[in-house]
Scaffold this motif. Structure first.
Motif, PDB file in Angstrom:
ATOM      1  N   MET A  94       0.786  -1.324   0.324  1.00  0.00           N
ATOM      2  CA  MET A  94       0.302   0.314   0.214  1.00  0.00           C
ATOM      3  C   MET A  94       0.657   1.211   0.085  1.00  0.00           C
ATOM      4  N   PRO A  95       0.907   1.839  -1.493  1.00  0.00           N
ATOM      5  CA  PRO A  95       1.679   3.269  -1.586  1.00  0.00           C
ATOM      6  C   PRO A  95       1.251   4.283  -0.239  1.00  0.00           C
ATOM      7  N   PHE A  96       1.866   4.996   0.659  1.00  0.00           N
ATOM      8  CA  PHE A  96       1.802   5.472   1.996  1.00  0.00           C
ATOM      9  C   PHE A  96       3.025   6.404   1.989  1.00  0.00           C
ATOM     10  N   ALA A  97       1.894   8.222   2.626  1.00  0.00           N
ATOM     11  CA  ALA A  97       2.765   9.207   2.504  1.00  0.00           C
ATOM     12  C   ALA A  97       2.329   9.846   3.752  1.00  0.00           C
ATOM     13  N   PRO A 119      -7.066   2.594  -4.763  1.00  0.00           N
ATOM     14  CA  PRO A 119      -8.759   2.206  -3.622  1.00  0.00           C
ATOM     15  C   PRO A 119      -6.790   2.394  -2.314  1.00  0.00           C
ATOM     16  N   TYR A 120      -5.949   1.564  -2.271  1.00  0.00           N
ATOM     17  CA  TYR A 120      -4.632   1.717  -1.080  1.00  0.00           C
ATOM     18  C   TYR A 120      -3.929   2.244  -0.947  1.00  0.00           C
ATOM     19  N   SER A 121      -4.129   3.163  -1.336  1.00  0.00           N
ATOM     20  CA  SER A 121      -3.421   4.659  -1.474  1.00  0.00           C
ATOM     21  C   SER A 121      -3.752   5.601  -0.252  1.00  0.00           C
ATOM     22  N   MET A 122      -2.756   5.286   0.896  1.00  0.00           N
ATOM     23  CA  MET A 122      -2.932   6.624   2.283  1.00  0.00           C
ATOM     24  C   MET A 122      -2.007   7.235   2.245  1.00  0.00           C
ATOM     25  N   VAL A 123      -2.796   8.905   2.486  1.00  0.00           N
ATOM     26  CA  VAL A 123      -1.848  10.319   2.894  1.00  0.00           C
ATOM     27  C   VAL A 123      -2.723  10.708   4.181  1.00  0.00           C
ATOM     28  N   GLU A 177       0.004   7.692 -10.691  1.00  0.00           N
ATOM     29  CA  GLU A 177       0.990   7.923 -12.238  1.00  0.00           C
ATOM     30  C   GLU A 177       2.512   6.593 -11.912  1.00  0.00           C
ATOM     31  N   PHE A 178       2.508   6.431 -10.788  1.00  0.00           N
ATOM     32  CA  PHE A 178       3.993   5.785 -10.616  1.00  0.00           C
ATOM     33  C   PHE A 178       3.875   3.993 -10.555  1.00  0.00           C
ATOM     34  N   PHE A 179       2.474   3.572 -10.170  1.00  0.00           N
ATOM     35  CA  PHE A 179       2.042   1.944  -9.114  1.00  0.00           C
ATOM     36  C   PHE A 179       0.430   1.789 -10.445  1.00  0.00           C
ATOM     37  N   GLY A 180       0.108   3.225 -11.030  1.00  0.00           N
ATOM     38  CA  GLY A 180      -0.780   2.394 -11.971  1.00  0.00           C
ATOM     39  C   GLY A 180      -2.460   2.432 -11.035  1.00  0.00           C
ATOM     40  N   GLU A 181      -3.457   2.813 -11.755  1.00  0.00           N
ATOM     41  CA  GLU A 181      -4.968   3.065 -11.086  1.00  0.00           C
ATOM     42  C   GLU A 181      -5.019   2.094  -9.856  1.00  0.00           C
ATOM     43  N   GLN A 182      -4.476   0.782 -10.437  1.00  0.00           N
ATOM     44  CA  GLN A 182      -5.289  -0.360  -9.027  1.00  0.00           C
ATOM     45  C   GLN A 182      -4.634   0.203  -7.694  1.00  0.00           C
ATOM     46  N   ALA A 183      -3.832   1.078  -7.692  1.00  0.00           N
ATOM     47  CA  ALA A 183      -2.716   1.942  -6.611  1.00  0.00           C
ATOM     48  C   ALA A 183      -4.167   2.487  -5.535  1.00  0.00           C
ATOM     49  N   ARG A 207      -3.288  15.617  -4.752  1.00  0.00           N
ATOM     50  CA  ARG A 207      -2.077  15.316  -5.528  1.00  0.00           C
ATOM     51  C   ARG A 207      -0.937  14.056  -5.925  1.00  0.00           C
ATOM     52  N   THR A 208      -0.649  13.794  -4.115  1.00  0.00           N
ATOM     53  CA  THR A 208      -0.238  12.703  -3.868  1.00  0.00           C
ATOM     54  C   THR A 208      -0.422  11.649  -3.848  1.00  0.00           C
ATOM     55  N   THR A 209      -1.911  10.841  -4.206  1.00  0.00           N
ATOM     56  CA  THR A 209      -2.572  10.111  -4.791  1.00  0.00           C
ATOM     57  C   THR A 209      -2.612   9.941  -5.753  1.00  0.00           C
ATOM     58  N   ALA A 210      -2.404  11.587  -6.562  1.00  0.00           N
ATOM     59  CA  ALA A 210      -2.156  11.013  -8.219  1.00  0.00           C
ATOM     60  C   ALA A 210      -0.523  10.489  -8.334  1.00  0.00           C
ATOM     61  N   MET A 211      -0.016  11.240  -7.966  1.00  0.00           N
ATOM     62  CA  MET A 211       1.244  10.948  -7.938  1.00  0.00           C
ATOM     63  C   MET A 211       1.416   9.065  -7.665  1.00  0.00           C
ATOM     64  N   PHE A 212       0.913   8.664  -6.407  1.00  0.00           N
ATOM     65  CA  PHE A 212       1.255   7.358  -6.626  1.00  0.00           C
ATOM     66  C   PHE A 212       0.057   6.925  -7.734  1.00  0.00           C
TER      67      PHE A 212
END
Length: 71
Positions: free
Chosen positions: A1-4, A39-43, A31-37, A24-29
């Motif tokens: 899970m991407p986390f910032a 729902p699992y991105s946490m900021v 862009e880097f990991f693909g759309e599948q990231a 913007r952080t979610t958009a960066m994740f």
């Protein structure tokens, strides 16, 4: 899970800015990991009490950083 985790002095970032940081952080994740990231991105945007953090053995305050707390 991407986390910032962003930490800001208390009161210097308003609700709209926090929302933009999250988007913007979610958009960066995505862009880097693909759309599948998405729902699992946490900021996490945290506010730290004035004088509650430091750098290079110096306690930082809004006054030392030349900032004022927005009214």
């Amino acid at each position: 899970m991407p986390f910032a985790n962003f930490k800001f002095p208390e009161g210097v970032v308003d609700a709209a800015s926090k929302e933009e940081i999250i988007h913007r952080t979610t958009a960066m994740f995505v862009e880097f990991f693909g759309e599948q990231a998405r729902p699992y991105s946490m900021v996490l945007v945290e506010e730290v009490a004035d004088g509650g953090w430091g750098r290079a053995d110096e306690t930082l305050t809004l006054a030392r950083m030349g900032l004022t707390k927005p009214e």
